[in-house]
Design a protein around this motif. Structure first.
Motif, PDB file in Angstrom:
ATOM      1  N   ILE A 213     -70.845 -68.576  57.552  1.00  0.00           N
ATOM      2  CA  ILE A 213     -70.682 -69.918  58.124  1.00  0.00           C
ATOM      3  C   ILE A 213     -69.443 -70.595  57.535  1.00  0.00           C
ATOM      4  CG2 ILE A 213     -71.724 -72.207  58.303  1.00  0.00           C
ATOM      5  CD1 ILE A 213     -74.447 -70.876  58.192  1.00  0.00           C
ATOM      6  N   ASN A 214     -69.255 -70.419  56.233  1.00  0.00           N
ATOM      7  CA  ASN A 214     -68.174 -71.131  55.562  1.00  0.00           C
ATOM      8  C   ASN A 214     -66.794 -70.636  55.979  1.00  0.00           C
ATOM      9  OD1 ASN A 214     -69.832 -72.875  54.280  1.00  0.00           O
ATOM     10  ND2 ASN A 214     -69.820 -71.832  52.302  1.00  0.00           N
ATOM     11  N   VAL A 215     -66.695 -69.381  56.413  1.00  0.00           N
ATOM     12  CA  VAL A 215     -65.416 -68.904  56.926  1.00  0.00           C
ATOM     13  C   VAL A 215     -65.023 -69.725  58.152  1.00  0.00           C
ATOM     14  CG1 VAL A 215     -64.246 -66.982  58.031  1.00  0.00           C
ATOM     15  CG2 VAL A 215     -65.592 -66.580  55.987  1.00  0.00           C
ATOM     16  N   ARG A 216     -66.005 -69.940  59.056  1.00  0.00           N
ATOM     17  CA  ARG A 216     -65.737 -70.777  60.225  1.00  0.00           C
ATOM     18  C   ARG A 216     -65.332 -72.186  59.824  1.00  0.00           C
ATOM     19  NH1 ARG A 216     -69.518 -68.767  64.805  1.00  0.00           N
ATOM     20  NH2 ARG A 216     -70.011 -66.795  63.824  1.00  0.00           N
ATOM     21  N   GLU A 217     -66.110 -72.728  58.885  1.00  0.00           N
ATOM     22  CA  GLU A 217     -65.888 -74.125  58.495  1.00  0.00           C
ATOM     23  C   GLU A 217     -64.533 -74.295  57.834  1.00  0.00           C
ATOM     24  OE1 GLU A 217     -68.030 -76.814  58.616  1.00  0.00           O
ATOM     25  OE2 GLU A 217     -69.546 -75.725  59.758  1.00  0.00           O
ATOM     26  N   SER A 218     -64.193 -73.368  56.929  1.00  0.00           N
ATOM     27  CA  SER A 218     -62.971 -73.586  56.162  1.00  0.00           C
ATOM     28  C   SER A 218     -61.734 -73.365  57.032  1.00  0.00           C
ATOM     29  CB  SER A 218     -62.942 -72.694  54.924  1.00  0.00           C
ATOM     30  OG  SER A 218     -63.136 -71.366  55.277  1.00  0.00           O
ATOM     31  N   ALA A 219     -61.924 -72.717  58.201  1.00  0.00           N
ATOM     32  CA  ALA A 219     -60.782 -72.529  59.088  1.00  0.00           C
ATOM     33  C   ALA A 219     -60.331 -73.853  59.708  1.00  0.00           C
ATOM     34  CB  ALA A 219     -61.121 -71.521  60.175  1.00  0.00           C
ATOM     35  N   VAL A 220     -61.208 -74.852  59.732  1.00  0.00           N
ATOM     36  CA  VAL A 220     -60.821 -76.112  60.380  1.00  0.00           C
ATOM     37  C   VAL A 220     -60.541 -77.233  59.379  1.00  0.00           C
ATOM     38  CG1 VAL A 220     -62.057 -75.593  62.494  1.00  0.00           C
ATOM     39  CG2 VAL A 220     -63.207 -76.855  60.690  1.00  0.00           C
ATOM     40  N   LEU A 221     -60.879 -77.002  58.104  1.00  0.00           N
ATOM     41  CA  LEU A 221     -60.742 -78.083  57.126  1.00  0.00           C
ATOM     42  C   LEU A 221     -59.311 -78.587  57.015  1.00  0.00           C
ATOM     43  CD1 LEU A 221     -63.024 -77.029  54.177  1.00  0.00           C
ATOM     44  CD2 LEU A 221     -63.421 -78.705  55.964  1.00  0.00           C
ATOM     45  N   GLY A 222     -58.348 -77.701  57.268  1.00  0.00           N
ATOM     46  CA  GLY A 222     -56.948 -78.072  57.138  1.00  0.00           C
ATOM     47  C   GLY A 222     -56.544 -79.198  58.073  1.00  0.00           C
ATOM     48  N   LEU A 223     -57.292 -79.389  59.145  1.00  0.00           N
ATOM     49  CA  LEU A 223     -56.960 -80.454  60.092  1.00  0.00           C
ATOM     50  C   LEU A 223     -57.016 -81.819  59.427  1.00  0.00           C
ATOM     51  CD1 LEU A 223     -58.949 -79.054  63.104  1.00  0.00           C
ATOM     52  CD2 LEU A 223     -56.483 -79.253  62.941  1.00  0.00           C
ATOM     53  N   VAL A 224     -57.814 -81.933  58.355  1.00  0.00           N
ATOM     54  CA  VAL A 224     -57.860 -83.201  57.635  1.00  0.00           C
ATOM     55  C   VAL A 224     -57.246 -83.041  56.250  1.00  0.00           C
ATOM     56  CG1 VAL A 224     -59.830 -84.133  58.887  1.00  0.00           C
ATOM     57  CG2 VAL A 224     -60.217 -82.746  56.875  1.00  0.00           C
ATOM     58  N   GLY A 225     -56.517 -81.950  56.027  1.00  0.00           N
ATOM     59  CA  GLY A 225     -55.802 -81.806  54.761  1.00  0.00           C
ATOM     60  C   GLY A 225     -56.445 -80.876  53.767  1.00  0.00           C
ATOM     61  N   GLY A 226     -57.431 -80.086  54.216  1.00  0.00           N
ATOM     62  CA  GLY A 226     -58.161 -79.227  53.286  1.00  0.00           C
ATOM     63  C   GLY A 226     -57.555 -77.848  53.092  1.00  0.00           C
ATOM     64  N   GLY A 227     -56.346 -77.636  53.569  1.00  0.00           N
ATOM     65  CA  GLY A 227     -55.684 -76.349  53.334  1.00  0.00           C
ATOM     66  C   GLY A 227     -56.111 -75.265  54.306  1.00  0.00           C
ATOM     67  N   GLY A 228     -55.391 -74.137  54.295  1.00  0.00           N
ATOM     68  CA  GLY A 228     -55.772 -72.970  55.080  1.00  0.00           C
ATOM     69  C   GLY A 228     -55.292 -73.021  56.515  1.00  0.00           C
ATOM     70  N   LEU A 229     -55.978 -72.233  57.381  1.00  0.00           N
ATOM     71  CA  LEU A 229     -55.557 -72.075  58.768  1.00  0.00           C
ATOM     72  C   LEU A 229     -55.503 -73.404  59.512  1.00  0.00           C
ATOM     73  CD1 LEU A 229     -57.568 -68.858  59.680  1.00  0.00           C
ATOM     74  CD2 LEU A 229     -55.086 -69.084  59.672  1.00  0.00           C
ATOM     75  N   GLY A 230     -56.413 -74.307  59.170  1.00  0.00           N
ATOM     76  CA  GLY A 230     -56.436 -75.607  59.839  1.00  0.00           C
ATOM     77  C   GLY A 230     -55.126 -76.354  59.635  1.00  0.00           C
ATOM     78  N   MET A 231     -54.565 -76.197  58.442  1.00  0.00           N
ATOM     79  CA  MET A 231     -53.296 -76.850  58.135  1.00  0.00           C
ATOM     80  C   MET A 231     -52.200 -76.286  59.047  1.00  0.00           C
ATOM     81  SD  MET A 231     -53.149 -78.882  55.244  1.00  0.00           S
ATOM     82  CE  MET A 231     -52.777 -78.595  53.527  1.00  0.00           C
ATOM     83  N   ALA A 232     -52.193 -74.955  59.198  1.00  0.00           N
ATOM     84  CA  ALA A 232     -51.207 -74.319  60.069  1.00  0.00           C
ATOM     85  C   ALA A 232     -51.393 -74.786  61.506  1.00  0.00           C
ATOM     86  CB  ALA A 232     -51.337 -72.803  59.981  1.00  0.00           C
ATOM     87  N   LEU A 233     -52.652 -74.892  61.925  1.00  0.00           N
ATOM     88  CA  LEU A 233     -52.945 -75.350  63.282  1.00  0.00           C
ATOM     89  C   LEU A 233     -52.442 -76.778  63.467  1.00  0.00           C
ATOM     90  CD1 LEU A 233     -54.352 -74.669  65.952  1.00  0.00           C
ATOM     91  CD2 LEU A 233     -56.442 -75.627  65.017  1.00  0.00           C
ATOM     92  N   ASP A 234     -52.678 -77.595  62.467  1.00  0.00           N
ATOM     93  CA  ASP A 234     -52.266 -78.991  62.519  1.00  0.00           C
ATOM     94  C   ASP A 234     -50.753 -79.099  62.654  1.00  0.00           C
ATOM     95  OD1 ASP A 234     -53.101 -81.666  62.514  1.00  0.00           O
ATOM     96  OD2 ASP A 234     -52.335 -81.905  60.465  1.00  0.00           O
ATOM     97  N   THR A 235     -50.049 -78.285  61.854  1.00  0.00           N
ATOM     98  CA  THR A 235     -48.580 -78.289  61.930  1.00  0.00           C
ATOM     99  C   THR A 235     -48.121 -77.909  63.335  1.00  0.00           C
ATOM    100  OG1 THR A 235     -48.667 -77.431  59.688  1.00  0.00           O
ATOM    101  CG2 THR A 235     -46.524 -77.423  60.758  1.00  0.00           C
ATOM    102  N   ALA A 236     -48.678 -76.822  63.843  1.00  0.00           N
ATOM    103  CA  ALA A 236     -48.278 -76.342  65.160  1.00  0.00           C
ATOM    104  C   ALA A 236     -48.555 -77.402  66.219  1.00  0.00           C
ATOM    105  CB  ALA A 236     -49.028 -75.059  65.496  1.00  0.00           C
TER     106      ALA A 236
END
Lengths: 271, 265, 267
Positions: A213-236
């Motif tokens: 579950i946490n793999v899914r969750e941590s993939a989106v955390l970057g959208l609010v600044g939590g690092g990881g793939l979400g951060m890359a998505l946010d940049t893009a």
């Protein structure tokens, strides 16, 4: 005929449900209906946006294609690793923090209703606030990055992990525990030698399930600044580079599937 | 055996190498990962310092009248998002779940439906919400659509499993009367699967309530949008109010959904 | 098997007075409904005492009061110069480690190995970190092996306990109790989950291994034949009271009728 009660001639109907049950169910349906009508009437939908929705959607996919694979080694690979580390460290931390709470909640370990309730409240509170909202907090405290993300994952997972762990502890057989107590073992020894061996398989399975579950969750955390793939998505997304966003989405898709396969494989090996 | 004999080379606890290696690998990994992510004491300590200031700005939570009306508006929208996404999620999940049940539907259809369900479940609601925000613009609709997708994935998977576990005898019996597919479903499938499905739906309403706070963070409306704005304005005492309200609503939701589940057991 | 040579108890155990005195013991799980009514009993520091009686008559409660798995409502339990009924915390644990217990359902920790189950008998003595890291003292480990030999399971020491049969599990349970180097062994229906042949073997084993160490045994048992055969003294209970007390040869059918018969079983 059965001797009738005070009601005299008592005719028996075949009834699937009791009267109160039927009343409660009808009431439930009415409430649901009211809820739907209320929601449909008052929710704000801007029709102009809807008219060009198909066009926008088509546009979205057109812009995503072809996916910008060249971006993977530059940014996305590091982000992917960060996401995996976040998920794994977050899960380990969560398990470490959830264990004492689970012991507090388990009624066969902590024989105090007050302490049980305190533990239960911790579980509900950590679980009710989503990992992303926790991430907002930790970003405000520790600044953007994987540290905030890891702590968010860890704290949010306490509720889920602690709940199932406490249930596993409560299901431990009382006999062996009693035997160790009868031999004069101190409480900590009873915990380690009487309860832990019984809980261990459930504990490992739980940790792996939560990791998935946490793999899914941590993939989106970057959208609010939590690092990881979400951060890359946010940049893009903020640069409107949809071909790069497409790449991140593809990577998330891949890693989620790999995580699911890995956990189901590991589970079949351990249990 | 006599007392003077040595312990006869018997080993009480033969070393469990896989477990030991596993533990060592795990420990090394933790250190490596923590280093890569630059977790340092210094950062942690400054963080704690910062956290203290942060907490002091959160207390006391802001319950002033204008904030209250913002809160209520956000909560109401979240509730609407949760209700609508659950209702439409259920409506769409029913045919999809039936189509994915291998004991009722033809194999190609079942496999296609399973693939679709897997696809729906792979992406986090937040990502789906981002895509819908692009497609239909900011606001509650994007949130509703995103949560419909999540609900469909979850409910149709569980529905398919429930249908596959039911007894086929009743289905055969109804089929034997020459009933149409629809009446087979109504007469034989629904009675068997209904109680469990209602339980799943109640759980899904619960989970949509929680997730409706989430989609707002990326433009999907509801209390999440209110929360995100408050964060951006460093309005931390209002943030605390919102979070407490979310916890309260989620807890009430859990109690209610537990009640509904018992009602239909 | 050459395991019959007795393992001598440590020297410091010699000369300890192992007499157990129970005075006016009462236990009521619910107020006003006592399961044990004012029971007094003196058990000499050697030999096997069998407590017989129908189920629900307070046998198990009596034996569990002795090591305080059940807290008595009133009364005294005097053993090794202390009143067990008044002990708590550390003092109670130190008393418990002097009292071994054998259970009806064996109560082994199933996912631990046989030898580790035996070593759990030392948990009252060893520091927790030693138990956790399985760093038991060499002397304890050697003793555990010897006890497993003595109960005929030396070859299965490193197997997991859940792979054993019922009779084998009970043997491990006996070894665990002996591992405590106890001054008293309590056995709560040790044969009730076993077949008749195994039951005899288990009773023989308890009598022999306790006898050679001079450890007194109190055993709850509903099988009268086994009680007659192995016990030096039989205590008959009915409705929470002692109704017979004497050597097995004095136990007559009239007593059994009093203990089991009548309307006792109708309750």
């Amino acid at each position: 005929m059965i001797p009738a009660g005070p009601a005299g001639a008592h005719v028996r109907h075949w009834q699937r449900f009791t009267f109160t049950e039927r009343v409660m169910r009808s009431l439930f349906y009415i409430v649901v209906l009211i809820g739907i009508v209320w929601s449909l009437q008052s929710i704000e939908i801007i029709p102009e946006f809807l008219y060009d929705a198909p066009q926008q959607t088509a546009d979205l996919f057109v812009r995503m294609w072809p996916i910008d694979w060249g971006w993977y080694p530059k940014v996305v690979h590091a982000a992917l690793m960060e996401t995996l580390h976040t998920a794994t460290l977050g899960t380990i931390l969560a398990v470490a923090m959830a264990t004492p709470v689970a012991l507090l909640v388990a009624r066969n370990v902590t024989r105090s209703v007050l302490l049980n309730s305190i533990g239960r409240f911790i579980l509900v509170a950590t679980r009710s606030v989503h990992a992303m909202i926790w991430a907002l907090f930790f970003v405000a405290v520790f600044g953007p990055g994987a540290l905030a993300g890891t702590l968010a994952i860890a704290v949010h997972s306490i509720g889920f992990t602690g709940k199932f762990l406490s249930e596993a502890i409560e299901e431990a057989k009382p006999g062996p525990i009693e035997a160790l107590k009868a031999a004069g073992a101190p409480p900590l020894a009873v915990l380690i030698k009487g309860i832990w061996p019984q809980v261990k398989p459930a504990f490992l399975a739980l940790a792996m399930f939560r990791w998935d579950i946490n793999v899914r969750e941590s993939a989106v955390l970057g959208l609010v600044g939590g690092g990881g793939l979400g951060m890359a998505l946010d940049t893009a997304l903020s640069n409107l580079y949809w071909d790069q966003a497409g790449l991140v989405l593809a990577v998330i898709f891949g890693i989620v599937i790999v995580a699911e396969i890995a956990t189901s494989w590991a589970r079949s090996r351990i249990i | 055996m006599s007392m003077s004999a040595p312990a006869a080379k018997r080993v009480a606890f033969p070393p469990n190498w896989p477990a030991r290696i596993g533990l060592i690998v795990l420990a090394v990994y933790v250190v490596y990962a923590a280093t890569t992510l630059e977790f340092t004491w210094a950062r942690f300590l400054t963080g704690l310092d910062q956290g203290g200031r942060f907490l002091s700005r959160m207390f006391p939570p802001d319950f002033s009248a204008d904030k209250q009306s913002l809160l209520t508006a956000g909560m109401m929208e979240s509730l609407q998002i949760a209700i609508l996404s659950t209702v439409f999620g259920i409506l769409f999940a029913m045919p999809l779940g039936l189509a994915a049940a291998r004991n009722l539907s033809p194999a190609p259809l079942a496999w296609f439906s399973r693939g679709l369900i897997a696809l729906l479940r792979t992406f986090h609601p937040v990502i789906v919400a981002i895509l819908f925000v692009k497609a239909v613009g900011f606001g509650a609709l994007a949130g509703v659509l995103a949560l419909i997708v999540a609900s469909m994935g979850f409910l149709s998977k569980l529905l398919a499993e429930a249908v596959e576990e039911m007894s086929m005898n009743q289905v055969e019996a109804v089929r034997a009367t020459g009933a149409s597919f629809l009446s087979v479903v109504v007469m034989a499938v629904v009675p068997q699967v209904m109680p469990r499905f209602v339980g799943f739906c109640a759980y899904q309403l619960d989970s949509n309530l929680r997730n409706s706070a989430l989609v707002g963070l990326v433009g999907g409306g509801g209390i999440g949008a209110t929360l995100f704005t408050a964060f951006q304005r460093f309005d931390y005492d209002f943030v605390l109010t919102i979070v407490l309200a979310i916890i309260a609503v989620v807890m009430v939701g859990e109690i209610l959904s537990g009640f509904v589940r018992r009602l239909f057991q | 098997m050459d395991a019959s040579a007795p393992i001598k108890p440590p020297v410091d155990d010699a000369g300890v007075d192992r007499t157990l005195i129970i005075r006016s013991l009462t236990k009521a799980y619910r107020a006003g409904q006592p399961v044990l009514k004012n029971v007094s009993l003196k058990v000499e520091g050697r030999g096997m005492t069998a407590i017989i009686g129908p189920s629900g008559t307070g046998k198990s409660t009596l034996i569990r009061c002795i090591n305080r798995l059940v807290d008595p409502t009133a009364g005294e339990i005097l053993f090794l110069d202390q009143d067990i009924a008044k002990l708590n915390g550390r003092a109670l644990r130190q008393m418990r480690r002097r009292i071994g217990m054998v259970f009806q359902e064996y109560n082994l920790v199933e996912r631990l190995s046989v030898i580790e189950n035996v070593l759990t008998g030392r948990l009252g003595y060893v520091p927790v970190w030693r138990a956790w890291l399985r760093r038991f003292k060499a002397r304890d480990i050697e003793r555990a092996f010897q006890l497993l030999d003595a109960v005929g399971l030396g070859a299965l020491a490193t197997q997991r306990a859940d792979q054993l049969s019922g009779g084998q599990r009970q043997r491990v349970g006996i070894a665990r109790a002996l591992m405590q180097e106890p001054d008293l062994i309590l056995a709560d229906e040790p044969t009730s989950s076993l077949d008749p042949k195994t039951s005899v073997e288990i009773m023989e084993l308890i009598a022999k291994r306790a006898g050679e160490r001079d450890i007194p045994v109190i055993v709850n048992i509903h099988n009268v034949a086994l009680a007659r055969r192995f016990a030096d003294r039989v205590v008959g209970m009915s409705k929470g009271e002692i109704v017979f007390d004497g050597p097995p040869r004095d136990l007559e059918d009239s007593h059994l009728l009093q203990i089991y018969g009548g309307e006792g079983w109708l309750e």
